[in-house]
Design a protein around this motif. Structure first.
Motif, PDB file in Angstrom:
ATOM      1  N   ASN A  53       1.252  -1.087  -0.099  1.00  0.00           N
ATOM      2  CA  ASN A  53       0.037   0.139   0.240  1.00  0.00           C
ATOM      3  C   ASN A  53       0.645   1.531  -0.429  1.00  0.00           C
ATOM      4  O   ASN A  53       0.648   2.318  -0.203  1.00  0.00           O
ATOM      5  CB  ASN A  53      -1.193   0.315   0.941  1.00  0.00           C
ATOM      6  CG  ASN A  53      -2.005  -1.359   1.290  1.00  0.00           C
ATOM      7  OD1 ASN A  53      -2.919  -1.243   0.558  1.00  0.00           O
ATOM      8  ND2 ASN A  53      -2.114  -1.914   2.461  1.00  0.00           N
ATOM      9  N   THR A  54       2.121   1.181   0.064  1.00  0.00           N
ATOM     10  CA  THR A  54       3.210   1.966   0.483  1.00  0.00           C
ATOM     11  C   THR A  54       4.337   2.253   0.965  1.00  0.00           C
ATOM     12  O   THR A  54       4.378   0.970   1.047  1.00  0.00           O
ATOM     13  CB  THR A  54       2.449   3.262   2.074  1.00  0.00           C
ATOM     14  OG1 THR A  54       2.983   4.547   2.463  1.00  0.00           O
ATOM     15  CG2 THR A  54       2.813   1.787   2.755  1.00  0.00           C
ATOM     16  N   LEU A  55       4.920   3.022  -0.102  1.00  0.00           N
ATOM     17  CA  LEU A  55       5.874   2.539  -0.008  1.00  0.00           C
ATOM     18  C   LEU A  55       7.232   4.292   0.635  1.00  0.00           C
ATOM     19  O   LEU A  55       6.814   5.563  -0.007  1.00  0.00           O
ATOM     20  CB  LEU A  55       6.751   2.428  -1.663  1.00  0.00           C
ATOM     21  CG  LEU A  55       6.746   1.632  -2.383  1.00  0.00           C
ATOM     22  CD1 LEU A  55       6.308   1.169  -3.440  1.00  0.00           C
ATOM     23  CD2 LEU A  55       7.369  -0.298  -1.151  1.00  0.00           C
ATOM     24  N   LEU A  56       8.777   3.903   0.884  1.00  0.00           N
ATOM     25  CA  LEU A  56       9.155   5.080   0.827  1.00  0.00           C
ATOM     26  C   LEU A  56      11.154   4.831   0.660  1.00  0.00           C
ATOM     27  O   LEU A  56      11.297   3.478   1.345  1.00  0.00           O
ATOM     28  CB  LEU A  56       8.880   5.566   2.736  1.00  0.00           C
ATOM     29  CG  LEU A  56       9.813   6.649   3.222  1.00  0.00           C
ATOM     30  CD1 LEU A  56       9.459   6.715   4.633  1.00  0.00           C
ATOM     31  CD2 LEU A  56      11.217   6.370   3.567  1.00  0.00           C
ATOM     32  N   ILE A  57      11.767   5.993   0.303  1.00  0.00           N
ATOM     33  CA  ILE A  57      12.890   5.288  -0.383  1.00  0.00           C
ATOM     34  C   ILE A  57      13.429   6.617   0.670  1.00  0.00           C
ATOM     35  O   ILE A  57      13.299   7.710   0.494  1.00  0.00           O
ATOM     36  CB  ILE A  57      13.247   5.777  -1.937  1.00  0.00           C
ATOM     37  CG1 ILE A  57      12.719   4.416  -2.779  1.00  0.00           C
ATOM     38  CG2 ILE A  57      14.674   5.532  -1.952  1.00  0.00           C
ATOM     39  CD1 ILE A  57      12.653   4.724  -4.034  1.00  0.00           C
ATOM     40  N   THR A  58      14.537   6.113   1.307  1.00  0.00           N
ATOM     41  CA  THR A  58      15.616   7.487   2.546  1.00  0.00           C
ATOM     42  C   THR A  58      15.653   7.941   2.201  1.00  0.00           C
ATOM     43  O   THR A  58      16.244   8.180   0.236  1.00  0.00           O
ATOM     44  CB  THR A  58      16.120   6.005   3.036  1.00  0.00           C
ATOM     45  OG1 THR A  58      17.128   5.382   2.716  1.00  0.00           O
ATOM     46  CG2 THR A  58      15.039   5.218   4.153  1.00  0.00           C
ATOM     47  N   PRO A  59      16.039   9.000   2.410  1.00  0.00           N
ATOM     48  CA  PRO A  59      17.171  10.678   1.959  1.00  0.00           C
ATOM     49  C   PRO A  59      17.792   9.780   0.991  1.00  0.00           C
ATOM     50  O   PRO A  59      18.542  10.338   0.191  1.00  0.00           O
ATOM     51  CB  PRO A  59      16.579  11.671   2.743  1.00  0.00           C
ATOM     52  CG  PRO A  59      15.796  11.193   3.734  1.00  0.00           C
ATOM     53  CD  PRO A  59      15.610   9.159   3.673  1.00  0.00           C
ATOM     54  N   ASP A  60      18.548   9.135   1.694  1.00  0.00           N
ATOM     55  CA  ASP A  60      20.322   8.551   1.443  1.00  0.00           C
ATOM     56  C   ASP A  60      20.465   7.876  -0.042  1.00  0.00           C
ATOM     57  O   ASP A  60      21.193   7.702  -0.536  1.00  0.00           O
ATOM     58  CB  ASP A  60      21.357   7.720   2.472  1.00  0.00           C
ATOM     59  CG  ASP A  60      20.366   7.137   3.210  1.00  0.00           C
ATOM     60  OD1 ASP A  60      19.738   6.265   2.289  1.00  0.00           O
ATOM     61  OD2 ASP A  60      20.881   6.319   3.767  1.00  0.00           O
ATOM     62  N   GLY A  61      18.917   7.355  -0.020  1.00  0.00           N
ATOM     63  CA  GLY A  61      18.809   5.983  -1.456  1.00  0.00           C
ATOM     64  C   GLY A  61      19.436   5.065  -0.916  1.00  0.00           C
ATOM     65  O   GLY A  61      19.293   4.082  -1.914  1.00  0.00           O
ATOM     66  N   TYR A  62      19.760   4.667  -0.202  1.00  0.00           N
ATOM     67  CA  TYR A  62      20.139   4.028   0.313  1.00  0.00           C
ATOM     68  C   TYR A  62      18.917   2.260   0.655  1.00  0.00           C
ATOM     69  O   TYR A  62      19.367   1.193   0.323  1.00  0.00           O
ATOM     70  CB  TYR A  62      21.283   3.400   1.442  1.00  0.00           C
ATOM     71  CG  TYR A  62      22.128   2.554   2.434  1.00  0.00           C
ATOM     72  CD1 TYR A  62      22.844   1.809   1.433  1.00  0.00           C
ATOM     73  CD2 TYR A  62      21.701   1.440   2.597  1.00  0.00           C
ATOM     74  CE1 TYR A  62      23.891   1.444   1.794  1.00  0.00           C
ATOM     75  CE2 TYR A  62      21.890   0.729   3.815  1.00  0.00           C
ATOM     76  CZ  TYR A  62      23.258  -0.145   2.666  1.00  0.00           C
ATOM     77  OH  TYR A  62      23.783  -0.537   3.281  1.00  0.00           O
ATOM     78  N   SER A  63      18.056   2.895   1.308  1.00  0.00           N
ATOM     79  CA  SER A  63      17.143   2.150   1.649  1.00  0.00           C
ATOM     80  C   SER A  63      15.783   2.164   1.387  1.00  0.00           C
ATOM     81  O   SER A  63      15.194   3.581   0.997  1.00  0.00           O
ATOM     82  CB  SER A  63      17.166   1.881   3.675  1.00  0.00           C
ATOM     83  OG  SER A  63      18.104   1.158   3.995  1.00  0.00           O
ATOM     84  N   LEU A  64      14.586   1.037   1.472  1.00  0.00           N
ATOM     85  CA  LEU A  64      13.297   1.187   0.974  1.00  0.00           C
ATOM     86  C   LEU A  64      12.624   0.831   1.969  1.00  0.00           C
ATOM     87  O   LEU A  64      12.762  -0.539   2.412  1.00  0.00           O
ATOM     88  CB  LEU A  64      13.237   0.251  -0.693  1.00  0.00           C
ATOM     89  CG  LEU A  64      11.727   0.508  -0.670  1.00  0.00           C
ATOM     90  CD1 LEU A  64      11.278   1.356  -1.467  1.00  0.00           C
ATOM     91  CD2 LEU A  64      11.901  -0.812  -2.150  1.00  0.00           C
ATOM     92  N   ILE A  65      11.696   1.443   1.719  1.00  0.00           N
ATOM     93  CA  ILE A  65      10.429   0.615   3.363  1.00  0.00           C
ATOM     94  C   ILE A  65       9.247   0.354   2.827  1.00  0.00           C
ATOM     95  O   ILE A  65       8.810   1.471   1.832  1.00  0.00           O
ATOM     96  CB  ILE A  65      10.521   1.585   4.388  1.00  0.00           C
ATOM     97  CG1 ILE A  65      11.964   2.573   4.860  1.00  0.00           C
ATOM     98  CG2 ILE A  65       9.764   0.989   5.657  1.00  0.00           C
ATOM     99  CD1 ILE A  65      12.294   2.341   5.818  1.00  0.00           C
ATOM    100  N   SER A  66       8.293  -0.506   3.033  1.00  0.00           N
ATOM    101  CA  SER A  66       7.088  -0.718   2.086  1.00  0.00           C
ATOM    102  C   SER A  66       6.527  -1.202   3.260  1.00  0.00           C
ATOM    103  O   SER A  66       6.778  -2.008   4.500  1.00  0.00           O
ATOM    104  CB  SER A  66       6.698  -1.772   1.660  1.00  0.00           C
ATOM    105  OG  SER A  66       7.971  -2.759   2.116  1.00  0.00           O
ATOM    106  N   GLY A  67       4.914  -1.121   3.430  1.00  0.00           N
ATOM    107  CA  GLY A  67       3.814  -1.217   4.692  1.00  0.00           C
ATOM    108  C   GLY A  67       3.004  -2.110   3.009  1.00  0.00           C
ATOM    109  O   GLY A  67       3.084  -1.873   2.375  1.00  0.00           O
TER     110      GLY A  67
END
Length: 230
Positions: A53-67
């Motif tokens: 449903n939702t995604l977030l890429i950290t500002p440093d571009g290193y990580s992706l977070i998903s819900g």
């Protein structure tokens, strides 16, 4: 340009701060990673068992977070494209994510609760009676969330590790417990027990925690009284 690959509705997209990577989450349970230069698909993440449903890429571009609707939050390394960690604790679909400016705190929300996580350790810091969606202010001193009854909630993140009794006193019983006003009794009890484990004096003996536990107990008592009157 049209990108094809998902087999069901695309529910969320996120782009890295350097505009090189696009991530898309779908009802087909997958996350797809795209190269924004060639527009080729780089990878498919298939570890979620329900819609993303939702995604977030950290500002440093290193990580992706998903819900996901599977109630989990997953952290991915975008360089190795490997799953790093799974955060569990929500009992409903995760609908919104937000990250503090320093990349330390993650906010996640469902239709009942907002949870705050310490990203470096994966520890759950706080459960709030908020509502999807969530957003941090640019200075990360406040968190804004939706709320039941047409409200918008603004949370001060000073003293993050504790709710204060004063902040809870202004809430209705269902908001204190982080449930819907018409939630089933077993769901209300489960929410109460989760909060009780967090603020019980055996776990946290600070004055603020004790005050919070009193308000949580009062909220559950109000629910029980109203239930008897129905």
């Amino acid at each position: 340009m049209t990108l094809n690959g998902h087999t069901d509705a695309v529910l969320y997209v996120a782009i890295s701060s350097d505009s090189k990577v696009l991530a898309s989450g779908s009802a087909d349970k997958t996350i797809r990673i795209w190269d924004c230069t060639t527009w080729k698909q780089l990878d498919i993440f298939t570890e979620h068992s329900a819609a993303v449903n939702t995604l977030l890429i950290t500002p440093d571009g290193y990580s992706l977070i998903s819900g996901s609707t599977d109630t989990t939050i997953k952290l991915w390394n975008l360089h190795t494209r490997k799953l790093v960690q799974t955060l569990t604790g929500h009992s409903e679909a995760v609908l919104s994510l937000a990250m503090s400016a320093d990349g330390q705190i993650l906010a996640s929300s469902t239709r009942k609760t907002v949870k705050l996580w310490h990203i470096p350790t994966g520890n759950l810091l706080q459960t709030l009676p908020g509502f999807s969606p969530v957003a941090f202010t640019p200075d990360s001193q406040m968190l804004v969330s939706g709320g039941n009854g047409g409200t918008i909630k603004i949370w001060s993140l000073q003293g993050l590790n504790e709710l204060t009794g004063n902040s809870l006193l202004s809430q209705e019983w269902w908001e204190v417990l982080g449930v819907d006003v018409d939630a089933q009794p077993q769901d209300v009890k489960f929410a109460y027990l989760q909060l009780a484990r967090q603020y019980h004096p055996d776990v946290n003996n600070s004055a603020n925690a004790q005050a919070s536990m009193q308000v949580i107990n009062q909220a559950y008592q109000k629910f029980q009284v109203q239930r008897k009157l129905r």
